[in-house]
Design a protein around this motif. Structure first.
Motif, mmCIF file in Angstrom:
data_model
loop_
_atom_site.group_PDB
_atom_site.id
_atom_site.type_symbol
_atom_site.label_atom_id
_atom_site.label_comp_id
_atom_site.label_asym_id
_atom_site.label_seq_id
_atom_site.Cartn_x
_atom_site.Cartn_y
_atom_site.Cartn_z
ATOM 1 N N ARG A 114 2.647 -29.925 64.037
ATOM 2 C CA ARG A 114 1.235 -30.283 63.976
ATOM 3 C C ARG A 114 0.959 -30.945 62.632
ATOM 4 O O ARG A 114 1.110 -30.331 61.583
ATOM 5 C CB ARG A 114 0.385 -29.020 64.159
ATOM 6 C CG ARG A 114 -1.089 -29.249 64.262
ATOM 7 C CD ARG A 114 -1.799 -28.020 64.819
ATOM 8 N NE ARG A 114 -1.334 -26.774 64.208
ATOM 9 C CZ ARG A 114 -1.640 -25.554 64.671
ATOM 10 N NH1 ARG A 114 -2.383 -25.431 65.746
ATOM 11 N NH2 ARG A 114 -1.201 -24.484 64.051
ATOM 12 N N ASP A 115 0.633 -32.240 62.673
ATOM 13 C CA ASP A 115 0.385 -33.014 61.445
ATOM 14 C C ASP A 115 1.557 -32.943 60.478
ATOM 15 O O ASP A 115 1.382 -32.794 59.253
ATOM 16 C CB ASP A 115 -0.896 -32.518 60.753
ATOM 17 C CG ASP A 115 -2.135 -32.694 61.607
ATOM 18 O OD1 ASP A 115 -2.183 -33.686 62.367
ATOM 19 O OD2 ASP A 115 -3.033 -31.840 61.537
ATOM 20 N N GLY A 116 2.768 -33.018 61.027
ATOM 21 C CA GLY A 116 3.957 -33.028 60.193
ATOM 22 C C GLY A 116 4.397 -31.677 59.693
ATOM 23 O O GLY A 116 5.329 -31.581 58.889
ATOM 24 N N VAL A 117 3.760 -30.609 60.175
ATOM 25 C CA VAL A 117 4.070 -29.255 59.715
ATOM 26 C C VAL A 117 4.734 -28.475 60.843
ATOM 27 O O VAL A 117 4.242 -28.451 61.979
ATOM 28 C CB VAL A 117 2.790 -28.518 59.264
ATOM 29 C CG1 VAL A 117 3.113 -27.084 58.849
ATOM 30 C CG2 VAL A 117 2.119 -29.268 58.118
ATOM 31 N N LEU A 118 5.864 -27.841 60.539
ATOM 32 C CA LEU A 118 6.547 -26.999 61.510
ATOM 33 C C LEU A 118 5.669 -25.802 61.837
ATOM 34 O O LEU A 118 5.136 -25.133 60.956
ATOM 35 C CB LEU A 118 7.887 -26.519 60.942
ATOM 36 C CG LEU A 118 8.700 -25.565 61.823
ATOM 37 C CD1 LEU A 118 9.190 -26.284 63.073
ATOM 38 C CD2 LEU A 118 9.862 -24.979 61.039
ATOM 39 N N ASN A 119 5.539 -25.525 63.137
ATOM 40 C CA ASN A 119 4.646 -24.462 63.580
ATOM 41 C C ASN A 119 5.345 -23.613 64.631
ATOM 42 O O ASN A 119 5.849 -24.120 65.629
ATOM 43 C CB ASN A 119 3.380 -25.097 64.184
ATOM 44 C CG ASN A 119 2.513 -24.084 64.926
ATOM 45 O OD1 ASN A 119 1.988 -23.159 64.323
ATOM 46 N ND2 ASN A 119 2.379 -24.273 66.241
ATOM 47 N N ILE A 120 5.398 -22.289 64.400
ATOM 48 C CA ILE A 120 5.946 -21.375 65.401
ATOM 49 C C ILE A 120 4.770 -20.712 66.100
ATOM 50 O O ILE A 120 4.050 -19.902 65.504
ATOM 51 C CB ILE A 120 6.867 -20.325 64.763
ATOM 52 C CG1 ILE A 120 8.027 -20.995 64.027
ATOM 53 C CG2 ILE A 120 7.405 -19.378 65.842
ATOM 54 C CD1 ILE A 120 8.939 -20.025 63.298
ATOM 55 N N TYR A 135 0.684 -29.660 74.803
ATOM 56 C CA TYR A 135 1.259 -29.490 73.474
ATOM 57 C C TYR A 135 2.703 -29.965 73.372
ATOM 58 O O TYR A 135 3.458 -29.514 72.516
ATOM 59 C CB TYR A 135 1.155 -28.020 73.059
ATOM 60 C CG TYR A 135 -0.272 -27.527 73.018
ATOM 61 C CD1 TYR A 135 -1.157 -28.016 72.066
ATOM 62 C CD2 TYR A 135 -0.743 -26.615 73.958
ATOM 63 C CE1 TYR A 135 -2.476 -27.593 72.037
ATOM 64 C CE2 TYR A 135 -2.062 -26.184 73.936
ATOM 65 C CZ TYR A 135 -2.924 -26.675 72.971
ATOM 66 O OH TYR A 135 -4.227 -26.259 72.946
ATOM 67 N N VAL A 136 3.112 -30.887 74.231
ATOM 68 C CA VAL A 136 4.489 -31.382 74.187
ATOM 69 C C VAL A 136 4.683 -32.327 72.999
ATOM 70 O O VAL A 136 3.776 -33.059 72.599
ATOM 71 C CB VAL A 136 4.867 -32.105 75.498
ATOM 72 C CG1 VAL A 136 4.913 -31.129 76.645
ATOM 73 C CG2 VAL A 136 3.900 -33.243 75.797
ATOM 74 N N THR A 137 5.887 -32.290 72.417
ATOM 75 C CA THR A 137 6.263 -33.184 71.325
ATOM 76 C C THR A 137 7.711 -33.628 71.529
ATOM 77 O O THR A 137 8.444 -33.057 72.348
ATOM 78 C CB THR A 137 6.154 -32.501 69.942
ATOM 79 O OG1 THR A 137 7.268 -31.617 69.762
ATOM 80 C CG2 THR A 137 4.855 -31.726 69.793
ATOM 81 N N SER A 138 8.130 -34.608 70.767
ATOM 82 C CA SER A 138 9.514 -35.082 70.864
ATOM 83 C C SER A 138 10.503 -34.089 70.238
ATOM 84 O O SER A 138 11.713 -34.239 70.389
ATOM 85 C CB SER A 138 9.649 -36.446 70.175
ATOM 86 O OG SER A 138 9.295 -36.361 68.810
ATOM 87 N N TYR A 139 9.997 -33.074 69.543
ATOM 88 C CA TYR A 139 10.863 -32.080 68.900
ATOM 89 C C TYR A 139 11.209 -30.915 69.835
ATOM 90 O O TYR A 139 12.065 -30.090 69.512
ATOM 91 C CB TYR A 139 10.159 -31.490 67.666
ATOM 92 C CG TYR A 139 9.850 -32.476 66.571
ATOM 93 C CD1 TYR A 139 10.780 -32.753 65.580
ATOM 94 C CD2 TYR A 139 8.614 -33.118 66.520
ATOM 95 C CE1 TYR A 139 10.490 -33.647 64.551
ATOM 96 C CE2 TYR A 139 8.314 -34.025 65.503
ATOM 97 C CZ TYR A 139 9.251 -34.285 64.532
ATOM 98 O OH TYR A 139 8.965 -35.181 63.526
ATOM 99 N N ASP A 140 10.543 -30.827 70.984
ATOM 100 C CA ASP A 140 10.564 -29.602 71.781
ATOM 101 C C ASP A 140 11.959 -29.157 72.197
ATOM 102 O O ASP A 140 12.316 -27.981 72.036
ATOM 103 C CB ASP A 140 9.695 -29.767 73.029
ATOM 104 C CG ASP A 140 8.219 -29.884 72.693
ATOM 105 O OD1 ASP A 140 7.865 -29.796 71.493
ATOM 106 O OD2 ASP A 140 7.416 -30.087 73.612
ATOM 107 N N GLU A 178 6.924 -27.046 55.667
ATOM 108 C CA GLU A 178 6.627 -25.673 56.055
ATOM 109 C C GLU A 178 5.151 -25.409 55.839
ATOM 110 O O GLU A 178 4.548 -25.908 54.880
ATOM 111 C CB GLU A 178 7.473 -24.711 55.220
ATOM 112 C CG GLU A 178 7.454 -23.282 55.695
ATOM 113 C CD GLU A 178 8.486 -22.444 54.968
ATOM 114 O OE1 GLU A 178 8.754 -21.321 55.420
ATOM 115 O OE2 GLU A 178 9.025 -22.917 53.953
ATOM 116 N N SER A 179 4.551 -24.629 56.729
ATOM 117 C CA SER A 179 3.124 -24.345 56.580
ATOM 118 C C SER A 179 2.909 -23.480 55.346
ATOM 119 O O SER A 179 3.745 -22.633 55.012
ATOM 120 C CB SER A 179 2.582 -23.626 57.816
ATOM 121 O OG SER A 179 3.114 -22.323 57.911
ATOM 122 N N PRO A 180 1.782 -23.673 54.650
ATOM 123 C CA PRO A 180 1.502 -22.867 53.446
ATOM 124 C C PRO A 180 1.549 -21.377 53.730
ATOM 125 O O PRO A 180 1.997 -20.582 52.901
ATOM 126 C CB PRO A 180 0.088 -23.318 53.052
ATOM 127 C CG PRO A 180 -0.027 -24.700 53.625
ATOM 128 C CD PRO A 180 0.745 -24.679 54.909
#
Length: 502
Positions: free
Chosen positions: A263-269, A445-450, A491-493
């Protein structure tokens, strides 16, 4: 797709990077499982303006073809080619890799290896020097790398550029379009398939433990994850496992996240994926899960009448194409037929399965057709896309003839009311369950990273499931591996603060 190979590949790609193997980051790596066929070599050569008498030996200058006379279609595997040959009205087969639609010739470029296919496809898509009659008109991609093409300039808007209308597209299952929309909401690919996922269970075990094998009764017992866990306890007490592999339920959780991997270039779990990890660890600790690896011989054996596993999560295509063989024990972990004598003692579970919706809607896999820029026959491209993905009569015939669940809501609802039956499911008509599930799916919520991150997450969590590390440490290992794999991500803050506190 061979999941066993994908898992091993992900271990090398993700966790291997922690040791400093950081080359080629940001590019998907695939195992080379097959050599390009003679036909593929000829296709690649013809894309450069030559033809081969024998691949790698004698080359002759090709005679120029009349401009606009050839529809070039690139495919991974034979699926779409066979659908066109068998179901497109007025399609005429003229050779192994050629055909005709009216006065237009069709040239097929079929590959069996994903890596080779993508390399060859990308090369011709980017080659601006090709004359119009040699450029790609249509190409087919798997879901694993669909987003790479949807978000690129190598795909046309099927409405604004190709000319299909909202009315013509209205009968498709919405999720198949959500997956194929770019970030601006443009629809860039269409599928003739829908691949809803369902919970597939053993009738005999359901009757023994739950008192009935009726799909509605079983659905009540697995209607959400809390009820699913309660039923798992009942299965354990009766001497059965609820699931076979650690990853069996992952796709269901993954299809019901409330945020994307990036999301906006931030890895999100997403928290729902952490829920999957926590429940899978609980299932492992309590003996609810057999602890196999998907697509392994042990996992396959759990499908037979000798297995002690209550159920599996399967897609519509998986039930038709793979469950039958698994239930009979007639294919090994590589999908190849076993020697009949070798498996003569296996008890078949054919007819002992049934399906219900399960805790949440899901899907698995599929192929999409993309219209390429530079086509010199967009009218024929439009006709092919409409006929193979929008025409209810054609799609319903595909389902009726070869049992493939297709992308027409009206057509599938009609078959849901018919006498359609699946032998492996004891004569159950699964289409009503497929329709309900497919309509409930949300793929916002699909992305090319999935594909890469999904596989990596499952592999990394296995140490946690087997008690070799904590959940927090497993999550941190995954984050580090993913950020090494994709240097453009941060990484997210919140994650950084948690690490400092520890």
């Amino acid at each position: 797709m061979k999941k066993r190979v994908c898992y091993l590949l992900t271990v090398m790609v993700l966790t291997g990077l922690l040791a400093g193997c950081g080359e080629g980051q940001g590019q998907e790596e695939e195992p080379a499982t097959a050599q390009k066929t003679q036909e593929s070599a000829e296709n690649a050569s013809s894309a450069e303006g030559v033809s081969t008498a024998e691949a790698g030996k004698t080359y002759e200058t090709a005679e120029p073809e009349p401009e606009g006379s050839v529809l070039h279609i690139y495919c991974i595997g034979e699926d779409f080619k066979s659908r066109m040959q068998d179901f497109y009205p007025d399609y005429e087969i003229t050779g192994d890799d050629t055909g005709k639609i009216g006065e237009s010739r069709v040239k097929w470029h079929v590959f069996n290896d994903d890596a080779e296919y993508r390399d060859s496809l990308n090369e011709v898509l980017e080659d601006q020097s090709l004359p119009p009659e040699e450029k790609v008109d249509l190409y087919v991609v798997k879901e694993e790398y669909l987003r790479d093409y949807v978000e690129s300039g190598n795909s046309l808007d099927v409405m604004a550029d190709v000319g299909l209308t909202a009315e013509e597209l209205a009968d498709q299952f919405p999720y198949t379009q959500q997956i194929a929309m770019d970030r601006d909401g443009k629809l860039k690919a269409l599928s003739w398939q829908a691949t809803p996922g369902v919970f597939t269970y053993r009738r005999s075990i359901a009757a023994e433990v739950l008192g009935s094998d009726d799909p509605e009764t079983v659905q009540e017992a697995v209607s959400d994850w809390e009820r699913f866990a309660e039923t798992a306890q009942q299965m354990k007490e009766a001497g059965y496992y609820m699931l076979s592999a650690y990853g069996d339920a992952y796709q269901v959780y993954s299809d019901n996240v409330s945020s994307p991997w990036v999301r906006d270039g931030v890895l999100n779990i997403d928290p729902h994926l952490e829920d999957w990890a926590f429940q899978t660890r609980e299932f492992a600790e309590n003996g609810y899960i057999h602890g196999t690896e998907q697509w392994s011989d042990e996992w396959r054996a759990d499908h037979t009448g000798d297995g002690e596993v209550f159920g599996f999560f399967y897609s519509s295509w998986g039930i038709h194409y793979t469950l039958q063989d698994k239930a009979e024990g007639t294919s090994n972990s590589d999908g190849e037929d076993e020697d009949e004598d070798e498996d003569s003692s296996v008890t078949s579970a054919t007819g002992d399965y049934a399906v219900c919706r399960g805790p949440q809607p899901s899907h698995f896999g599929g192929q999409w057709i993309v219209a390429a820029p530079g086509s010199d026959d967009t009218e024929l491209v439009r006709k092919v896309l409409y006929t193979m993905t929008c025409d209810p009569a054609v799609l319903k015939k595909i389902t009726g003839d070869i049992k493939e669940f297709t992308n027409t809501v009206s057509g599938m609802k009609e078959l849901a009311e018919s006498d359609y039956k699946a032998e492996v499911l004891g004569g159950q008509n699964p289409i009503p369950v497929y329709v309900e599930t497919a309509l409930a799916l949300n793929q916002r919520y699909v992305t090319s990273y999935d594909d890469d991150l999904d596989l990596g997450f499952q592999v990394t969590m296995q140490d946690y499931f087997e008690g070799r590390t904590s959940e927090a440490d497993a999550l941190e290992t995954f984050r580090k591996a993913a950020l090494s794999r994709y240097e453009e991500l941060t990484e997210s803050p919140g994650d950084e603060e948690e690490e400092e506190e520890e």
